[in-house]
Motif scaffolding. Structure first.
Motif, PDB file in Angstrom:
ATOM      1  N   HIS A   1      28.733   6.860   4.432  1.00  0.00           N
ATOM      2  CA  HIS A   1      27.652   7.714   4.912  1.00  0.00           C
ATOM      3  C   HIS A   1      26.656   6.924   5.758  1.00  0.00           C
ATOM      4  O   HIS A   1      26.242   7.359   6.842  1.00  0.00           O
ATOM      5  N   PHE A   2      26.283   5.735   5.270  1.00  0.00           N
ATOM      6  CA  PHE A   2      25.343   4.911   6.032  1.00  0.00           C
ATOM      7  C   PHE A   2      25.978   4.416   7.325  1.00  0.00           C
ATOM      8  O   PHE A   2      25.322   4.321   8.361  1.00  0.00           O
ATOM      9  N   ARG A   3      27.260   4.136   7.276  1.00  0.00           N
ATOM     10  CA  ARG A   3      27.942   3.677   8.486  1.00  0.00           C
ATOM     11  C   ARG A   3      27.962   4.789   9.537  1.00  0.00           C
ATOM     12  O   ARG A   3      27.846   4.524  10.737  1.00  0.00           O
ATOM     13  N   ALA A   4      28.057   6.037   9.087  1.00  0.00           N
ATOM     14  CA  ALA A   4      28.008   7.158  10.026  1.00  0.00           C
ATOM     15  C   ALA A   4      26.635   7.236  10.696  1.00  0.00           C
ATOM     16  O   ALA A   4      26.525   7.571  11.886  1.00  0.00           O
ATOM     17  N   VAL A   5      25.574   6.906   9.930  1.00  0.00           N
ATOM     18  CA  VAL A   5      24.231   6.881  10.504  1.00  0.00           C
ATOM     19  C   VAL A   5      24.144   5.828  11.605  1.00  0.00           C
ATOM     20  O   VAL A   5      23.589   6.067  12.690  1.00  0.00           O
ATOM     21  N   ILE A   6      24.695   4.638  11.333  1.00  0.00           N
ATOM     22  CA  ILE A   6      24.679   3.563  12.334  1.00  0.00           C
ATOM     23  C   ILE A   6      25.464   3.987  13.571  1.00  0.00           C
ATOM     24  O   ILE A   6      25.053   3.711  14.707  1.00  0.00           O
ATOM     25  N   ASP A   7      26.595   4.641  13.365  1.00  0.00           N
ATOM     26  CA  ASP A   7      27.393   5.100  14.506  1.00  0.00           C
ATOM     27  C   ASP A   7      26.583   6.042  15.398  1.00  0.00           C
ATOM     28  O   ASP A   7      26.641   5.957  16.636  1.00  0.00           O
TER      29      ASP A   7
END
Length: 567
Positions: free
Chosen positions: A425-431
């Protein structure tokens, strides 16, 4: 009465003099400038020197650190307020001169052709070390080898031993010879007994012809060489089998070298090495690799490499230190070469400082590099640098210490990629953040205002909700606030040049974010423009391999180069 009047006149004269002196003194003092009140000493115009490794050390003059002995650097050199990039350390020209900082150009080395540099020592060939033992018990009555290191020839007399056992054996031989015709087997047995004691045929024949039994027997060298150890002294009693001397033949010696783990694969048996010894620095010797230790030492992470060399002239002596170059595998791809003095090793990581400024505005960027083999005083670099880059080769500790004191990344505080493990989920935010950043970049590439896209990035960062804990949460909040601040600044101006200047900081914050939390799913290129920021240089991220410069747009669209990848 006259006396009294004269006394009164004298008193008036003295009083008048005092009054006149006071008036004159007051008048003079009123015209002088008033003395300043005592106050603290002002250090604003002075240069304070400190230690890169021990910042608690401060003094007003240059010198050495009383703790570690390193040269002190000007404290002003660590006041880097010009570069927001935590990897780049900006210094003053005066600080660079005082720290004696020098740079060298990165060049294509052909490390494979130049060879691998190793060090070691000369050792005796173990196969040519022999011992001389006592083949019969007795007392050492005389030594003919007076000291260790004496050269002897094969067959040379070394010692004389008094042996009652040999006297008895001699008597048996003489008696057996008399009865040779009657009992030839007894005669042969007596001779064989003496041969087992390593007596030569000539000695046995001489004993047969002597009627008087000789009380002493000589010990002879079985090989030529140097007496490397003498284990007995005159008067000692020895038993059968006891070692008396160690003789080493030095006509051929071993060159024992230490090859570090990363270099072992580049060396094969049969390779030729060229080496020099400290005692004969102007003379070069050649040897051949005959053995490579199959086991890596757990302490030194190196393996022993053995080469053999003829030493008929006796110039090479065991214990001499050796500096050698081994011809490495010619199939190996050549890398970049930098001076070994430019490398900072920090465990698994190695970094260098690359020059990104000029003489008027010196600046140095810390770059992580992957190392190959050692080539003399040069080090092969497999990745991280490009041909033509300039790296700090002298004073690298001063630059790193200045960076540490300025709060920049240093060799002890360099972030590891994917340092913090995060959820999908956090990686999607960074993306999503990276995607919006790329929109800002592309507007500047096309010479368009990035006001709207920067505003979108601000809203995105403001609304971002993540569930992180501990250090991860604090790091993310710091990055989020910085990205919100700079994106808001870009959104509040319509001047494209101001937006480009602010984009430098935005790019640095994005690079820091990826270094800590990992990279997005798509490939990103870390590009560098040396002319941006008034020739101080600046980075940006791009989804294209083709260089498209956001700092100059159409004016210099292709200015820049790829310095790294995020994948």
């Amino acid at each position: 009465m006259k006396f009294m009047r004269a006394r009164k006149q004298l008193i008036f004269i003295v009083l008048g003099a005092f009054v006149s002196g006071g008036i004159i003194g007051w008048a003079l003092s009123s015209n002088e400038p008033k003395a300043e009140e005592p106050r603290g000493h002002d250090h604003s115009g002075e240069t304070i020197y400190t230690c890169s490794m021990h910042p608690q050390i401060k003094q007003e003059e240059p010198g050495s650190c009383p703790i570690c002995g390193m040269d002190l650097v000007p404290l002003s050199s660590v006041s880097d307020t010009e570069s927001a990039n935590p990897y780049v350390m900006t210094m003053t020209p005066e600080a660079v001169a005082l720290a004696n900082i020098a740079t060298s150009t990165v060049k294509t080395g052909g490390a494979a052709g130049d060879g691998v540099s190793l060090s070691g020592a000369i050792e005796a060939d173990e196969r040519k070390v022999t011992t001389v033992s006592a083949n019969f018990g007795g007392r050492v009555d005389a030594l003919f080898v007076a000291f260790t290191g004496q050269e002897v020839k094969q067959g040379q007399r070394l010692a004389r031993i008094y042996s009652p056992d040999l006297i008895t054996a001699h008597r048996e031989l003489v008696e057996a010879k008399k009865a040779k015709e009657i009992s030839p087997k007894l005669y042969e047995a007596a001779k064989q007994k003496l041969k087992q004691w390593q007596l030569t045929d000539a000695q046995i024949t001489a004993m047969e012809q002597e009627d008087d039994y000789q009380p002493h027997f000589d010990i002879y060298a079985t090989t030529a060489g140097v007496v490397t150890e003498r284990k007995v002294a005159s008067g000692d009693y020895v038993s059968r089998g006891q070692v008396l001397f160690e003789i080493t033949n030095l006509s051929k010696v071993w060159v024992m070298l230490d090859a570090y783990e990363q270099n072992v694969g580049k060396i094969d048996t049969g390779d030729e090495i060229k080496f020099t010894v400290n005692a004969l620095p102007s003379e070069e010797f050649t040897a051949t690799v005959t053995f490579i230790d199959p086991v890596i030492s757990q302490d030194s992470r190196s393996a022993k490499v053995r080469a053999e060399v003829r030493n008929t002239a006796g110039k090479l002596k065991p214990g001499m230190f050796v500096t050698a170059t081994v011809a490495a595998d010619r199939q190996t791809k050549a890398g970049m070469l930098v001076p070994r003095s430019s490398i900072l090793w920090t465990g698994k990581r190695s970094v260098v400082y690359r020059q990104v400024g000029d003489e008027e505005k010196p600046a140095f960027e810390m770059v992580q590099v992957d190392l190959g083999s050692t080539v003399g005083d040069m080090q092969e670099v497999l990745s991280g640098l490009s041909e033509g880059d300039r790296v700090v080769s002298n004073g690298v500790f001063a630059v790193d210490g200045a960076a540490q004191l300025s709060g920049k990344y240093s060799m002890m505080s360099h972030p590891e990629k994917q340092q913090i493990t995060v959820s999908s989920h956090f990686r999607a935010v960074i993306d999503e953040v990276v995607a919006t950043y790329l929109k800002v970049k592309n507007h500047l590439v096309e010479d368009q205002s990035a006001k709207v896209s920067a505003g979108d990035l601000f809203k995105q960062m403001e609304a971002a909700e993540t569930v992180l804990e501990g250090t991860a949460s604090k790091t993310w909040e710091k990055s989020r606030r910085s990205l919100m601040e700079v994106s808001s600044s870009i959104n509040q101006t319509t001047d494209i040049q101001e937006q480009r200047d602010l984009f430098i900081r935005l790019s640095n914050e994005m690079i820091n974010l990826l270094d800590v939390f990992g990279t997005p799913g798509d490939l990103l290129y870390k590009n560098y423009c040396p002319m941006a920021q008034s020739d101080q240089g600046a980075y940006w991220l791009s989804e294209f391999k083709e260089i498209k410069n956001p700092y100059f747009g159409g004016a210099m669209l292709s200015c820049g180069e790829i310095k790294g990848k995020y994948e």
